[in-house]
Design a protein around this motif. Structure first.
Motif, PDB file in Angstrom:
ATOM      1  N   SER A 137       0.762  -1.146   0.097  1.00  0.00           N
ATOM      2  CA  SER A 137      -0.050  -0.031  -0.113  1.00  0.00           C
ATOM      3  C   SER A 137       0.799   1.257   0.119  1.00  0.00           C
TER       4      SER A 137
ATOM      5  N   ARG B 235      -5.205   0.086  -1.150  1.00  0.00           N
ATOM      6  CA  ARG B 235      -5.358   0.356   0.279  1.00  0.00           C
ATOM      7  C   ARG B 235      -5.117  -0.879   1.094  1.00  0.00           C
ATOM      8  N   SER B 236      -4.348  -1.036   2.121  1.00  0.00           N
ATOM      9  CA  SER B 236      -4.376  -2.113   2.858  1.00  0.00           C
ATOM     10  C   SER B 236      -6.037  -2.746   3.193  1.00  0.00           C
TER      11      SER B 236
END
Length: 282
Positions: A205, A213-214
Motif C-alpha cells: 500500500s 489500500r491495505s
C-alpha cells in the motif's frame, strides 16, 4: 550454495546475505513431532506443507508482479518504486529455496505460511461474556500481500471493511468474504478450481502511494449448531484456513514514494513500532 552465487564472503557480509548473518525475520518452522503424530503422519504432513508453500510462493510472486505491472503502467510517478520491487521479486523467484527448511542455511525471504483453525467456543455460546465478539480483531497485514485459501466450515467468517478508504478498526460496516460455489478447496465439485483470496498488505500500500489500500479485515463467529445434511453425515462447522503472508528478502531496498530508501526489514520494524504506539495511546 542456494544464495551465494559467486560473491566473496566480504560482499555477502556487507549485504547481510552471508550464512553467518541472518535477519531477525528468519525463524525456524515449528513442525509436529513424530512422538505426537507418529513417523508417517508427521512426515506426510511436512512434505505436503512444504510443497504447498513452495508452489504458493511462486504463485504469490506472479500475483505481486501482475499487480505492480498494472499500477506502474498507469502511474509514472510511482513506477520507480514498484519497478525496484519487481526486480527484487524476480531475483527471489529465481532462487528455489523453501523458507525454514533445516537443510537450507540461507533462507532468502520472509514469507510465512500459517495454518489457522477455528472451532466452536465460548464466543459462540449465548450468555457468555464474549458472545459473538470477533475471533480475530480488525487489522491489516504488515507485508506485501496475503494469499488465503479456506474451506466451508461454518463456525467463522472472514469479513472486510465495506469502504476500502475506511481505516477505522471500529467500523460498523463489514462485508462477508463469500466464495462462489466450488471455490473452496473442500467442495465436492471435482472440476472446479479453488478460489484464492488476496489481501493487500501495508508495505505494498505504501509503495503504491496509497493507490492500493491495505485490506482491513477480521474474523467473526457464526452460529454453527451441527445440522445433518444426510443420514449419518453432519455438515462441517470447523473452519480451516491456509494464510500465506508474503514478505521480501530482509535486505531488499525499498524506494518509498516519499523519496526515502529503506530496507524491507527496517520498514517492517518501523511499521510495527508505529502500530504499537497507536495501540498504547488508545
Amino acid at each position: 550454495d542456494d544464495g551465494g552465487g559467486e560473491d566473496d564472503d566480504d560482499d555477502d557480509d556487507a549485504n547481510g546475505r552471508g550464512r553467518a548473518v541472518l535477519s531477525s525475520l528468519h525463524r525456524p518452522n515449528a513442525w509436529p513431532t513424530e512422538e505426537v503424530w507418529g513417523d508417517e503422519t508427521a512426515s506426510v504432513f511436512r512434505s505436503a506443507v512444504e510443497e504447498y508453500y513452495e508452489r504458493m510462493c511462486h504463485a504469490a510472486d506472479c500475483i505481486l508482479k501482475a499487480i505492480c505491472d498494472g499500477i506502474a503502467a498507469e502511474n509514472a510517478e510511482i513506477s520507480s518504486s514498484l519497478r525496484r520491487l519487481l526486480e527484487s521479486t524476480n531475483n527471489s523467484t529465481n532462487r528455489n529455496t523453501i523458507h525454514g527448511n533445516e537443510s537450507d542455511d540461507d533462507p532468502h525471504h520472509t514469507s510465512i505460511l500459517t495454518l489457522l483453525g477455528y472451532q466452536p467456543g465460548s464466543r459462540h455460546k449465548k450468555g457468555s461474556k464474549g458472545y459473538m465478539r470477533p475471533l480475530v480483531s480488525a487489522h491489516t497485514d504488515v507485508g506485501m500481500i496475503t494469499v488465503l485459501l479456506f474451506d466451508a466450515g461454518r463456525c467463522a467468517s472472514l469479513q472486510r471493511v465495506a469502504d476500502a478508504s475506511d481505516a477505522d478498526p471500529e467500523s460498523k460496516d463489514w462485508i462477508d468474504v463469500d466464495l462462489p460455489v466450488g471455490g473452496r478447496y473442500d467442495d465436492d465439485d471435482d472440476d472446479g478450481d479453488p478460489v484464492f483470496v488476496v489481501n493487500v498488505g501495508d508495505c505494498l500500500s505504501e509503495l503504491s502511494g496509497g493507490l492500493l489500500r491495505s485490506t482491513l479485515h477480521r474474523v467473526v463467529p457464526r452460529p454453527c449448531t451441527n445440522v445433518s445434511k444426510e443420514e449419518g453425515e453432519e455438515e462441517s462447522v470447523v473452519r480451516t484456513c491456509l494464510a500465506l503472508f508474503v514478505g521480501l528478502e530482509p535486505w531488499t531496498s525499498l524506494a518509498l514514494p516519499s523519496g526515502e530508501v529503506v530496507t524491507y526489514e527496517q520498514w517492517r520494524k518501523d511499521r510495527i513500532a508505529r502500530a504499537t504506539a497507536v495501540l498504547k495511546n488508545r
